[in-house]
Design a protein around this motif. Structure first.
Motif, mmCIF file in Angstrom:
data_model
loop_
_atom_site.group_PDB
_atom_site.id
_atom_site.type_symbol
_atom_site.label_atom_id
_atom_site.label_comp_id
_atom_site.label_asym_id
_atom_site.label_seq_id
_atom_site.Cartn_x
_atom_site.Cartn_y
_atom_site.Cartn_z
ATOM 1 N N PHE A 105 46.196 18.889 63.125
ATOM 2 C CA PHE A 105 45.943 17.879 62.662
ATOM 3 C C PHE A 105 45.680 18.325 61.000
ATOM 4 O O PHE A 105 46.178 17.527 60.006
ATOM 5 C CB PHE A 105 44.703 17.366 63.048
ATOM 6 N N SER A 106 45.194 19.380 60.725
ATOM 7 C CA SER A 106 44.960 19.867 59.502
ATOM 8 C C SER A 106 46.336 20.183 58.711
ATOM 9 O O SER A 106 46.499 19.837 57.486
ATOM 10 C CB SER A 106 44.208 21.255 59.539
ATOM 11 N N GLU A 108 49.138 18.750 59.391
ATOM 12 C CA GLU A 108 49.556 17.263 59.287
ATOM 13 C C GLU A 108 49.245 16.611 57.792
ATOM 14 O O GLU A 108 49.995 16.291 57.017
ATOM 15 C CB GLU A 108 49.660 16.559 60.528
ATOM 16 N N GLU A 109 47.875 16.646 57.876
ATOM 17 C CA GLU A 109 47.265 16.123 56.344
ATOM 18 C C GLU A 109 47.690 16.954 55.285
ATOM 19 O O GLU A 109 47.840 16.549 54.334
ATOM 20 C CB GLU A 109 45.563 16.388 56.760
ATOM 21 N N GLU A 110 47.767 18.289 55.536
ATOM 22 C CA GLU A 110 48.055 19.137 54.379
ATOM 23 C C GLU A 110 49.716 18.822 53.981
ATOM 24 O O GLU A 110 50.086 18.908 52.915
ATOM 25 C CB GLU A 110 48.144 20.788 54.770
ATOM 26 N N ASN A 111 50.466 18.852 54.896
ATOM 27 C CA ASN A 111 52.023 18.351 54.640
ATOM 28 C C ASN A 111 52.106 17.012 53.766
ATOM 29 O O ASN A 111 53.034 16.875 52.823
ATOM 30 C CB ASN A 111 52.670 18.216 56.129
ATOM 31 N N ILE A 112 51.341 15.998 54.050
ATOM 32 C CA ILE A 112 51.385 14.769 53.269
ATOM 33 C C ILE A 112 50.909 15.137 51.827
ATOM 34 O O ILE A 112 51.933 14.457 50.917
ATOM 35 C CB ILE A 112 50.282 13.843 54.016
ATOM 36 N N GLN A 113 49.927 15.830 51.641
ATOM 37 C CA GLN A 113 49.643 16.124 50.126
ATOM 38 C C GLN A 113 50.372 17.118 49.497
ATOM 39 O O GLN A 113 50.161 17.533 48.264
ATOM 40 C CB GLN A 113 48.085 16.388 50.222
ATOM 41 N N SER A 114 50.952 18.126 50.086
ATOM 42 C CA SER A 114 51.636 19.328 49.720
ATOM 43 C C SER A 114 53.122 18.877 48.982
ATOM 44 O O SER A 114 53.519 17.843 49.329
ATOM 45 C CB SER A 114 51.967 20.533 50.503
ATOM 46 N N ASN A 123 55.569 24.293 56.153
ATOM 47 C CA ASN A 123 54.513 23.701 57.224
ATOM 48 C C ASN A 123 54.903 23.347 58.420
ATOM 49 O O ASN A 123 54.332 23.217 59.328
ATOM 50 C CB ASN A 123 54.178 22.285 56.118
ATOM 51 N N GLN A 146 53.873 23.769 62.379
ATOM 52 C CA GLN A 146 53.546 22.647 63.447
ATOM 53 C C GLN A 146 54.184 22.774 64.597
ATOM 54 O O GLN A 146 53.815 22.461 65.664
ATOM 55 C CB GLN A 146 53.853 21.360 62.643
#
Length: 218
Positions: A51-52, A54-60, A68, A72
């Motif tokens: 989950f972390s 996936e969240e990081e992938n959105i913002q990176s 990333n 995953q």
């Protein structure tokens, strides 16, 4: 009493067999349940990491996306493997009854119990000794009113003090002469104890000799 008389010490290491019809929790069932629990904990940790990511992938930035996504994918594979392991363990657990008769357990893991008769007898003797020690401490309390802890120390000193034992068959007496203690106050207290013991006119077990207590300072 546990501290001073070591009541919890095992006095012997023999075992007794339990009734084979007694039902207990199946050890194999418990072991499998424990492994399932640990596997589920691993799955939960992997999912939290995923989950972390996936969240990081959105913002990176786009340059980090490939790296990333590779992480995953690795974690998803781990989760899939752990979930298969979980299902396999659950299947094994379903073949095991929750409770089982002791007689059906493997010999090497069968429950037994420690022999208790000797321990009970020794504990009774220790408790009698403790009560005798307490009675002596209560007699000495007027001499040590300001420090109750000193009384127990003195009683132990009296119990472990060296002594001369002098039999007198003609007068039918057995004199116990206790050596001097560390201080004059201790010796005065010891004299009081000797006086009370002499008033009891106790006969030494197995003889007709009366016990007489005295101190070397008298």
């Amino acid at each position: 009493m546990r501290r001073e008389y070591d009541l919890d010490r095992i006095t012997q290491y023999g075992v007794e067999k339990l009734d084979n019809s007694i039902k207990v929790v199946n050890r194999e069932y418990s072991n499998l349940a424990y492994r399932i629990k640990k596997t589920r904990e691993k799955i939960a940790r992997r999912k939290a990491t995923l989950f972390s990511l996936e969240e990081e992938n959105i913002q990176s930035a786009l340059s980090q996306t490939s790296k990333n996504m590779k992480k995953q994918l690795e974690i998803r594979e781990e989760i899939s493997s752990l979930e298969e392991e979980e299902q396999e363990l659950m299947g094994q657990r379903n073949t095991q009854p929750y409770k089982i008769c002791i007689g059906r357990m493997p010999e090497q893991t069968r429950y037994n119990k420690l022999k208790t008769e000797t321990k009970h007898l020794q504990n009774i003797i220790k408790m009698i000794c403790y009560r005798a020690e307490t009675a002596l401490a209560n007699i000495l309390s007027p001499y040590y009113a300001k420090n109750r802890n000193e009384i127990r120390t003195l009683v132990k000193s009296i119990i472990f003090a060296k002594a001369d034992i002098i039999p007198d068959p003609q007068n039918k007496t057995l004199t116990v002469t206790l050596y001097s203690l560390a201080t004059n106050r201790d010796n005065e207290a010891l004299k009081q104890i000797c006086g009370l013991l002499n008033e009891s006119e106790t006969i030494f077990p197995g003889t007709d000799m009366r016990l007489i207590y005295k101190t070397a300072t008298i």
